[in-house]
Design a protein around this motif. Structure first.
Motif, PDB file in Angstrom:
ATOM      1  N   LYS A   1       0.821  -1.206   0.000  1.00 19.57           N
ATOM      2  CA  LYS A   1       0.000   0.000   0.000  1.00 19.57           C
ATOM      3  C   LYS A   1       0.849   1.248   0.000  1.00 19.57           C
ATOM      4  O   LYS A   1       1.998   1.239   0.451  1.00 19.57           O
ATOM      5  N   LEU A   2       0.263   2.283  -0.530  1.00 14.80           N
ATOM      6  CA  LEU A   2       0.815   3.625  -0.485  1.00 14.80           C
ATOM      7  C   LEU A   2      -0.078   4.399   0.471  1.00 14.80           C
ATOM      8  O   LEU A   2      -1.300   4.421   0.303  1.00 14.80           O
ATOM      9  N   VAL A   3       0.519   5.012   1.476  1.00 18.67           N
ATOM     10  CA  VAL A   3      -0.238   5.693   2.531  1.00 18.67           C
ATOM     11  C   VAL A   3       0.213   7.139   2.615  1.00 18.67           C
ATOM     12  O   VAL A   3       1.419   7.413   2.648  1.00 18.67           O
ATOM     13  N   ARG A   4      -0.747   8.066   2.669  1.00 15.44           N
ATOM     14  CA  ARG A   4      -0.406   9.473   2.849  1.00 15.44           C
ATOM     15  C   ARG A   4      -1.481  10.140   3.689  1.00 15.44           C
ATOM     16  O   ARG A   4      -2.619   9.693   3.746  1.00 15.44           O
ATOM     17  N   CYS A   5      -1.089  11.196   4.351  1.00 21.05           N
ATOM     18  CA  CYS A   5      -2.016  11.970   5.172  1.00 21.05           C
ATOM     19  C   CYS A   5      -2.413  13.213   4.373  1.00 21.05           C
ATOM     20  O   CYS A   5      -1.580  14.084   4.121  1.00 21.05           O
ATOM     21  N   ALA A   6      -3.683  13.278   3.984  1.00 22.26           N
ATOM     22  CA  ALA A   6      -4.169  14.385   3.162  1.00 22.26           C
ATOM     23  C   ALA A   6      -4.602  15.583   4.004  1.00 22.26           C
ATOM     24  O   ALA A   6      -4.659  16.700   3.507  1.00 22.26           O
ATOM     25  N   ARG A   7      -4.908  15.336   5.264  1.00 19.17           N
ATOM     26  CA  ARG A   7      -5.335  16.408   6.166  1.00 19.17           C
ATOM     27  C   ARG A   7      -4.862  16.091   7.569  1.00 19.17           C
ATOM     28  O   ARG A   7      -5.058  14.980   8.058  1.00 19.17           O
ATOM     29  N   GLY A   8      -4.206  17.045   8.212  1.00 19.54           N
ATOM     30  CA  GLY A   8      -3.735  16.841   9.578  1.00 19.54           C
ATOM     31  C   GLY A   8      -2.394  16.140   9.620  1.00 19.54           C
ATOM     32  O   GLY A   8      -1.551  16.327   8.750  1.00 19.54           O
ATOM     33  N   ALA A   9      -2.221  15.288  10.641  1.00 19.71           N
ATOM     34  CA  ALA A   9      -0.958  14.572  10.829  1.00 19.71           C
ATOM     35  C   ALA A   9      -1.200  13.269  11.576  1.00 19.71           C
ATOM     36  O   ALA A   9      -2.111  13.185  12.408  1.00 19.71           O
ATOM     37  N   VAL A  10      -0.362  12.272  11.262  1.00 18.10           N
ATOM     38  CA  VAL A  10      -0.429  10.991  11.958  1.00 18.10           C
ATOM     39  C   VAL A  10       0.966  10.532  12.350  1.00 18.10           C
ATOM     40  O   VAL A  10       1.955  10.850  11.688  1.00 18.10           O
ATOM     41  N   HIS A  11       0.999   9.771  13.429  1.00 15.54           N
ATOM     42  CA  HIS A  11       2.172   9.016  13.859  1.00 15.54           C
ATOM     43  C   HIS A  11       1.953   7.628  13.267  1.00 15.54           C
ATOM     44  O   HIS A  11       1.138   6.857  13.763  1.00 15.54           O
ATOM     45  N   ASP A  12       2.636   7.323  12.165  1.00 18.05           N
ATOM     46  CA  ASP A  12       2.423   6.091  11.419  1.00 18.05           C
ATOM     47  C   ASP A  12       3.458   5.060  11.850  1.00 18.05           C
ATOM     48  O   ASP A  12       4.642   5.386  11.964  1.00 18.05           O
ATOM     49  N   VAL A  13       3.019   3.822  12.086  1.00 16.91           N
ATOM     50  CA  VAL A  13       3.904   2.788  12.618  1.00 16.91           C
ATOM     51  C   VAL A  13       3.829   1.534  11.753  1.00 16.91           C
ATOM     52  O   VAL A  13       2.742   1.088  11.384  1.00 16.91           O
ATOM     53  N   LEU A  14       4.996   0.980  11.462  1.00 15.29           N
ATOM     54  CA  LEU A  14       5.113  -0.279  10.732  1.00 15.29           C
ATOM     55  C   LEU A  14       5.886  -1.283  11.568  1.00 15.29           C
ATOM     56  O   LEU A  14       6.812  -0.912  12.282  1.00 15.29           O
ATOM     57  N   VAL A  15       5.505  -2.563  11.446  1.00 12.77           N
ATOM     58  CA  VAL A  15       6.240  -3.656  12.068  1.00 12.77           C
ATOM     59  C   VAL A  15       6.451  -4.718  10.992  1.00 12.77           C
ATOM     60  O   VAL A  15       5.486  -5.178  10.372  1.00 12.77           O
ATOM     61  N   ASP A  16       7.695  -5.115  10.784  1.00 13.40           N
ATOM     62  CA  ASP A  16       8.035  -6.112   9.782  1.00 13.40           C
ATOM     63  C   ASP A  16       7.680  -7.496  10.316  1.00 13.40           C
ATOM     64  O   ASP A  16       8.219  -7.938  11.328  1.00 13.40           O
ATOM     65  N   LEU A  17       6.765  -8.198   9.628  1.00  9.34           N
ATOM     66  CA  LEU A  17       6.404  -9.539  10.080  1.00  9.34           C
ATOM     67  C   LEU A  17       6.788 -10.607   9.054  1.00  9.34           C
ATOM     68  O   LEU A  17       6.273 -11.710   9.054  1.00  9.34           O
ATOM     69  N   ARG A  18       7.777 -10.314   8.230  1.00  5.98           N
ATOM     70  CA  ARG A  18       8.294 -11.268   7.245  1.00  5.98           C
ATOM     71  C   ARG A  18       9.444 -12.050   7.875  1.00  5.98           C
ATOM     72  O   ARG A  18      10.536 -11.507   8.068  1.00  5.98           O
ATOM     73  N   PRO A  19       9.221 -13.334   8.216  1.00  9.45           N
ATOM     74  CA  PRO A  19      10.235 -14.101   8.943  1.00  9.45           C
ATOM     75  C   PRO A  19      11.622 -14.111   8.309  1.00  9.45           C
ATOM     76  O   PRO A  19      12.616 -14.130   9.016  1.00  9.45           O
ATOM     77  N   GLY A  20      11.761 -14.081   6.996  1.00 13.62           N
ATOM     78  CA  GLY A  20      13.081 -14.116   6.367  1.00 13.62           C
ATOM     79  C   GLY A  20      13.724 -12.759   6.171  1.00 13.62           C
ATOM     80  O   GLY A  20      14.838 -12.664   5.668  1.00 13.62           O
ATOM     81  N   SER A  21      13.049 -11.706   6.594  1.00 17.04           N
ATOM     82  CA  SER A  21      13.542 -10.348   6.366  1.00 17.04           C
ATOM     83  C   SER A  21      14.658  -9.988   7.345  1.00 17.04           C
ATOM     84  O   SER A  21      14.614 -10.363   8.516  1.00 17.04           O
ATOM     85  N   PRO A  22      15.645  -9.205   6.890  1.00 14.07           N
ATOM     86  CA  PRO A  22      16.699  -8.759   7.816  1.00 14.07           C
ATOM     87  C   PRO A  22      16.173  -7.805   8.889  1.00 14.07           C
ATOM     88  O   PRO A  22      16.852  -7.587   9.890  1.00 14.07           O
ATOM     89  N   THR A  23      14.973  -7.251   8.687  1.00 14.34           N
ATOM     90  CA  THR A  23      14.413  -6.350   9.703  1.00 14.34           C
ATOM     91  C   THR A  23      13.179  -6.963  10.376  1.00 14.34           C
ATOM     92  O   THR A  23      12.368  -6.247  10.963  1.00 14.34           O
TER      93      THR A  23
END
Length: 181
Positions: A71-93
């Motif tokens: 997904k592409l996510v953007r805030c069109a009005r106001g502001a957000v504290h956006d959080v991601l968590v990597d849940l891909r087991p083979g990922s380095p992160t």
């Protein structure tokens, strides 16, 4: 517009250059050619959605099983504290989280690859968040972890003022890991 990498593998920020004058501003919020240069298929994003939240509202932490969703996510009005968590087991992160401020001053668009939990908290009284998603919604693939799960250690900047019953009844990070393995 320029593209920046983040601390999470595969996550990108599309940073536009708003043109401001006495009328207001104009900015590009999506550029198919630039997206393609960075490995994204612009035609793959088949659904646009928008949410409106009030100050302190938390939405998340949500993800998708199976192929996941980009997904592409953007805030069109106001502001957000956006959080991601990597849940891909083979990922380095894998298991790492990152917070990014999205707002209507910088117009940054966040690219979230498949395999992440995503959520945000509204930092302004009225906040509109726009999503461009690459798959139709299938409720049977929904994943969720409670926003305040102690294993995720997400530092929300404000007290939570509104959370859906679905998000309040979400499972834990440990339960999700058991389900994925």
């Amino acid at each position: 517009m320029r593209v920046e990498r983040t601390g999470l593998d595969g996550v990108l920020l599309f940073v536009p250059t708003p043109h401001r004058d006495d009328r207001g501003l104009f900015t590009r919020t999506f550029d198919a050619a630039l997206a393609a240069e960075h490995g994204l298929d612009p035609a793959a994003f088949i659904q646009d959605s928008q949410s409106r939240s009030r100050l302190g509202t938390i939405r998340g932490m949500h993800g998708r099983s199976g192929r996941g969703e980009a997904k592409l996510v953007r805030c069109a009005r106001g502001a957000v504290h956006d959080v991601l968590v990597d849940l891909r087991p083979g990922s380095p992160t894998f298991g790492r989280s990152q917070a990014i401020t999205l707002d209507d001053a910088t117009f940054i668009t966040l690219y979230v690859p498949p395999g992440f939990l995503h959520g945000f908290q509204a930092l302004t009284e009225q906040t509109d968040v726009c999503y461009r998603i690459d798959r139709e919604h299938d409720p049977s693939e929904d994943l969720a972890v409670r926003y305040d799960d102690p294993d995720l250690k997400i530092d929300w900047p404000l007290p939570a003022t509104a959370i859906s019953s679905r998000d309040l009844s979400a499972g834990t990070w440990a339960q999700l890991l058991d389900r994925l393995t």
